[in-house]
Structure formats: C-alpha cells, structure tokens
Design a protein around this motif. Structure first.
Motif, PDB file in Angstrom:
ATOM      1  N   GLY A  43       0.800  -1.218   0.000  1.00  0.00           N
ATOM      2  CA  GLY A  43       0.000   0.000   0.000  1.00  0.00           C
ATOM      3  C   GLY A  43       0.831   1.265   0.000  1.00  0.00           C
ATOM      4  N   GLY A  44       1.924   1.281   0.755  1.00  0.00           N
ATOM      5  CA  GLY A  44       2.759   2.479   0.828  1.00  0.00           C
ATOM      6  C   GLY A  44       3.250   2.946  -0.534  1.00  0.00           C
ATOM      7  N   PRO A  45       3.935   2.082  -1.284  1.00  0.00           N
ATOM      8  CA  PRO A  45       4.376   2.488  -2.623  1.00  0.00           C
ATOM      9  C   PRO A  45       3.215   2.768  -3.582  1.00  0.00           C
ATOM     10  CG  PRO A  45       5.605   0.563  -1.896  1.00  0.00           C
ATOM     11  CD  PRO A  45       4.513   0.792  -0.892  1.00  0.00           C
ATOM     12  N   PHE A  46       2.134   2.009  -3.451  1.00  0.00           N
ATOM     13  CA  PHE A  46       0.970   2.228  -4.322  1.00  0.00           C
ATOM     14  C   PHE A  46       0.418   3.639  -4.137  1.00  0.00           C
ATOM     15  CE2 PHE A  46      -3.654   2.356  -4.734  1.00  0.00           C
ATOM     16  CZ  PHE A  46      -3.808   1.999  -6.055  1.00  0.00           C
ATOM     17  N   TRP A  47       0.143   4.005  -2.880  1.00  0.00           N
ATOM     18  CA  TRP A  47      -0.428   5.326  -2.614  1.00  0.00           C
ATOM     19  C   TRP A  47       0.575   6.427  -2.942  1.00  0.00           C
ATOM     20  CZ3 TRP A  47      -5.320   5.087  -2.521  1.00  0.00           C
ATOM     21  CH2 TRP A  47      -5.995   4.044  -1.883  1.00  0.00           C
ATOM     22  N   GLY A  48       1.837   6.198  -2.632  1.00  0.00           N
ATOM     23  CA  GLY A  48       2.858   7.201  -2.913  1.00  0.00           C
ATOM     24  C   GLY A  48       3.002   7.470  -4.406  1.00  0.00           C
ATOM     25  N   LYS A  49       3.087   6.400  -5.203  1.00  0.00           N
ATOM     26  CA  LYS A  49       3.231   6.582  -6.660  1.00  0.00           C
ATOM     27  C   LYS A  49       1.980   7.191  -7.272  1.00  0.00           C
ATOM     28  CE  LYS A  49       6.657   3.027  -7.457  1.00  0.00           C
ATOM     29  NZ  LYS A  49       7.035   1.804  -8.146  1.00  0.00           N
ATOM     30  N   LEU A  50       0.818   6.760  -6.796  1.00  0.00           N
ATOM     31  CA  LEU A  50      -0.428   7.301  -7.331  1.00  0.00           C
ATOM     32  C   LEU A  50      -0.567   8.785  -6.996  1.00  0.00           C
ATOM     33  CD1 LEU A  50      -2.912   6.441  -8.937  1.00  0.00           C
ATOM     34  CD2 LEU A  50      -4.025   5.874  -6.784  1.00  0.00           C
ATOM     35  N   SER A  51      -0.223   9.151  -5.771  1.00  0.00           N
ATOM     36  CA  SER A  51      -0.323  10.569  -5.401  1.00  0.00           C
ATOM     37  C   SER A  51       0.719  11.401  -6.144  1.00  0.00           C
ATOM     38  CB  SER A  51      -0.200  10.756  -3.889  1.00  0.00           C
ATOM     39  OG  SER A  51       1.110  10.507  -3.460  1.00  0.00           O
ATOM     40  N   ASP A  52       1.895  10.830  -6.410  1.00  0.00           N
ATOM     41  CA  ASP A  52       2.907  11.539  -7.203  1.00  0.00           C
ATOM     42  C   ASP A  52       2.443  11.708  -8.651  1.00  0.00           C
ATOM     43  OD1 ASP A  52       4.618  11.811  -5.074  1.00  0.00           O
ATOM     44  OD2 ASP A  52       5.941  10.152  -5.671  1.00  0.00           O
ATOM     45  N   ARG A  53       1.897  10.643  -9.207  1.00  0.00           N
ATOM     46  CA  ARG A  53       1.467  10.674 -10.604  1.00  0.00           C
ATOM     47  C   ARG A  53       0.350  11.691 -10.819  1.00  0.00           C
ATOM     48  NH1 ARG A  53       0.017   5.274 -11.960  1.00  0.00           N
ATOM     49  NH2 ARG A  53       2.233   4.916 -12.003  1.00  0.00           N
ATOM     50  N   LEU A  54      -0.607  11.719  -9.890  1.00  0.00           N
ATOM     51  CA  LEU A  54      -1.750  12.612 -10.039  1.00  0.00           C
ATOM     52  C   LEU A  54      -1.533  13.967  -9.360  1.00  0.00           C
ATOM     53  CD1 LEU A  54      -4.598  10.007  -9.480  1.00  0.00           C
ATOM     54  CD2 LEU A  54      -3.684  10.848 -11.648  1.00  0.00           C
ATOM     55  N   ASN A  55      -0.432  14.071  -8.610  1.00  0.00           N
ATOM     56  CA  ASN A  55      -0.104  15.285  -7.863  1.00  0.00           C
ATOM     57  C   ASN A  55      -1.274  15.737  -6.981  1.00  0.00           C
ATOM     58  OD1 ASN A  55       1.691  17.212  -7.012  1.00  0.00           O
ATOM     59  ND2 ASN A  55       1.121  18.675  -8.596  1.00  0.00           N
ATOM     60  N   ARG A  56      -1.910  14.775  -6.364  1.00  0.00           N
ATOM     61  CA  ARG A  56      -3.037  15.023  -5.459  1.00  0.00           C
ATOM     62  C   ARG A  56      -2.721  14.335  -4.143  1.00  0.00           C
ATOM     63  NH1 ARG A  56      -7.619  17.792  -7.595  1.00  0.00           N
ATOM     64  NH2 ARG A  56      -8.360  17.094  -5.597  1.00  0.00           N
ATOM     65  N   ARG A  57      -2.381  15.079  -3.128  1.00  0.00           N
ATOM     66  CA  ARG A  57      -1.984  14.494  -1.850  1.00  0.00           C
ATOM     67  C   ARG A  57      -3.162  14.381  -0.883  1.00  0.00           C
ATOM     68  NH1 ARG A  57       2.296  13.445  -4.462  1.00  0.00           N
ATOM     69  NH2 ARG A  57       4.024  14.884  -4.487  1.00  0.00           N
ATOM     70  N   LYS A  58      -3.878  15.477  -0.715  1.00  0.00           N
ATOM     71  CA  LYS A  58      -4.928  15.514   0.300  1.00  0.00           C
ATOM     72  C   LYS A  58      -6.044  14.517   0.014  1.00  0.00           C
ATOM     73  CE  LYS A  58      -3.973  20.255   1.570  1.00  0.00           C
ATOM     74  NZ  LYS A  58      -4.419  21.635   1.578  1.00  0.00           N
ATOM     75  N   VAL A  59      -6.369  14.318  -1.248  1.00  0.00           N
ATOM     76  CA  VAL A  59      -7.423  13.367  -1.611  1.00  0.00           C
ATOM     77  C   VAL A  59      -7.059  11.965  -1.134  1.00  0.00           C
ATOM     78  CG1 VAL A  59      -8.580  12.260  -3.561  1.00  0.00           C
ATOM     79  CG2 VAL A  59      -8.199  14.719  -3.580  1.00  0.00           C
ATOM     80  N   PHE A  60      -5.798  11.588  -1.328  1.00  0.00           N
ATOM     81  CA  PHE A  60      -5.374  10.250  -0.929  1.00  0.00           C
ATOM     82  C   PHE A  60      -5.233  10.121   0.578  1.00  0.00           C
ATOM     83  CE2 PHE A  60      -4.070  10.479  -5.378  1.00  0.00           C
ATOM     84  CZ  PHE A  60      -4.767   9.379  -5.852  1.00  0.00           C
ATOM     85  N   LEU A  61      -4.874  11.204   1.231  1.00  0.00           N
ATOM     86  CA  LEU A  61      -4.826  11.196   2.690  1.00  0.00           C
ATOM     87  C   LEU A  61      -6.229  10.979   3.258  1.00  0.00           C
ATOM     88  CD1 LEU A  61      -3.134  11.565   5.237  1.00  0.00           C
ATOM     89  CD2 LEU A  61      -3.578  14.014   5.072  1.00  0.00           C
ATOM     90  N   ILE A  62      -7.192  11.711   2.740  1.00  0.00           N
ATOM     91  CA  ILE A  62      -8.582  11.553   3.183  1.00  0.00           C
ATOM     92  C   ILE A  62      -9.083  10.155   2.850  1.00  0.00           C
ATOM     93  CG2 ILE A  62     -10.948  12.349   2.772  1.00  0.00           C
ATOM     94  CD1 ILE A  62      -9.692  15.190   2.426  1.00  0.00           C
ATOM     95  N   LEU A  63      -8.763   9.664   1.662  1.00  0.00           N
ATOM     96  CA  LEU A  63      -9.162   8.312   1.276  1.00  0.00           C
ATOM     97  C   LEU A  63      -8.554   7.271   2.214  1.00  0.00           C
ATOM     98  CD1 LEU A  63     -10.718   6.665  -0.845  1.00  0.00           C
ATOM     99  CD2 LEU A  63      -8.603   6.568  -2.162  1.00  0.00           C
ATOM    100  N   GLY A  64      -7.301   7.479   2.613  1.00  0.00           N
ATOM    101  CA  GLY A  64      -6.659   6.552   3.555  1.00  0.00           C
ATOM    102  C   GLY A  64      -7.351   6.537   4.901  1.00  0.00           C
ATOM    103  N   PHE A  65      -7.680   7.730   5.420  1.00  0.00           N
ATOM    104  CA  PHE A  65      -8.383   7.799   6.705  1.00  0.00           C
ATOM    105  C   PHE A  65      -9.786   7.205   6.595  1.00  0.00           C
ATOM    106  CE2 PHE A  65      -5.488  11.475   7.875  1.00  0.00           C
ATOM    107  CZ  PHE A  65      -4.785  10.748   8.814  1.00  0.00           C
ATOM    108  N   LEU A  66     -10.479   7.534   5.531  1.00  0.00           N
ATOM    109  CA  LEU A  66     -11.845   7.036   5.346  1.00  0.00           C
ATOM    110  C   LEU A  66     -11.861   5.522   5.162  1.00  0.00           C
ATOM    111  CD1 LEU A  66     -14.805   7.890   5.077  1.00  0.00           C
ATOM    112  CD2 LEU A  66     -14.412   8.171   2.630  1.00  0.00           C
ATOM    113  N   GLY A  67     -10.968   5.020   4.314  1.00  0.00           N
ATOM    114  CA  GLY A  67     -10.900   3.572   4.084  1.00  0.00           C
ATOM    115  C   GLY A  67     -10.553   2.798   5.340  1.00  0.00           C
ATOM    116  N   SER A  68      -9.607   3.309   6.117  1.00  0.00           N
ATOM    117  CA  SER A  68      -9.228   2.600   7.348  1.00  0.00           C
ATOM    118  C   SER A  68     -10.340   2.696   8.389  1.00  0.00           C
ATOM    119  CB  SER A  68      -7.904   3.125   7.898  1.00  0.00           C
ATOM    120  OG  SER A  68      -7.980   4.493   8.201  1.00  0.00           O
TER     121      SER A  68
END
Length: 141
Positions: A43-68
């Motif tokens: 998950g760490g590399p997946f979320w990191g690469k996806l957030s780098d590729r899309l240059n969207r950090r906060k969306v993935f942070l919120i998704l991580g909190f919501l999903g967990s």
C-alpha cells in the motif's frame, strides 16, 4: 525525520485478540499479522506513486483515513479468521496512505527550518485524536 507512527495505530493489540476470539490460534494470529504487513508494504508504494502521478496528496490522505475507518467498523462484524484476515488486509492497505502522504504535504508546505515542528505538531494532533477516539469508544461501549 519521519513520524513515529505505527501503521496499525490503536488496533495493533486488538487484531490478535479478535483473531483468537473468532476461533484462530497462534498460527492464525501470525498469518493475519503477516498478511496485514504485506498489504501495508504494498500500500505504501501504491499510494505514494499514485499521489505523485496525479499530484493530489490531500485526496489520498482523506481516502486513507476514510478507508481505514470503514475497515475498522467491519472488524466488529467479523466472525471467522478469514474475515479478520481480509478486513486487516484492507485496513492496513488504506492506513498505509496516511503515513507517507502527510510528510509529503508538510515538506511541500513548510520551509526547511519549520518542517520538524510541523511534523511534531502533526503527530501531536494525531495522538490527541487517537485518545479522543478511545474515550468516545469507551463511552459508546
């Protein structure tokens, strides 16, 4: 310096207990933890690469909190070791997004001399939120 946050947070001691409660033994506790660790490592590399590729950090942070958070709720519905294992996989995969992304946000937002203070403040807020969650959970129970 990275935050000293455990990827499992407050659920770390509860997952083995839940595994035993649904009929698992020591071997199953080990397997559930190993599968969760694997999901977190992926998950760490997946979320990191996806957030780098899309240059969207906060969306993935919120998704991580919501999903967990959603996965944490499903722990209460687990009745078998396989269910606990699957929920733990989902939980640790999503919680992995909440560890590197805040650091990326902090390093892009704060000047070098303010970063350590910002990381400390982030950890402080996280700890107080965890304590508040535990108190609310105790009151609910």
């Amino acid at each position: 310096m990275y935050p000293s946050r455990c990827p499992l947070g407050g659920t770390a001691p509860l997952i083995p207990i839940l595994t035993l409660e649904v009929g698992g033994g020591l071997t199953e506790v080990g397997v559930v933890n190993a599968v969760g660790s694997l999901a977190s490592m992926l998950g760490g590399p997946f979320w990191g690469k996806l957030s780098d590729r899309l240059n969207r950090r906060k969306v993935f942070l919120i998704l991580g909190f919501l999903g967990s958070a959603i996965a944490t709720f499903f722990f209460s519905l687990a009745r078998t070791v396989h269910q606990v294992m699957f929920i733990n996989e989902v939980y640790t995969f999503f919680i992995a997004a909440t560890i590197p992304i805040p650091i990326l946000i902090i390093t892009k937002t704060f000047q070098l001399e303010d970063r350590y203070h910002a990381i400390g403040k982030f950890n402080e807020i996280g700890i107080w939120a965890w304590v508040a969650g535990m108190v609310i959970g105790l009151l609910v129970v």
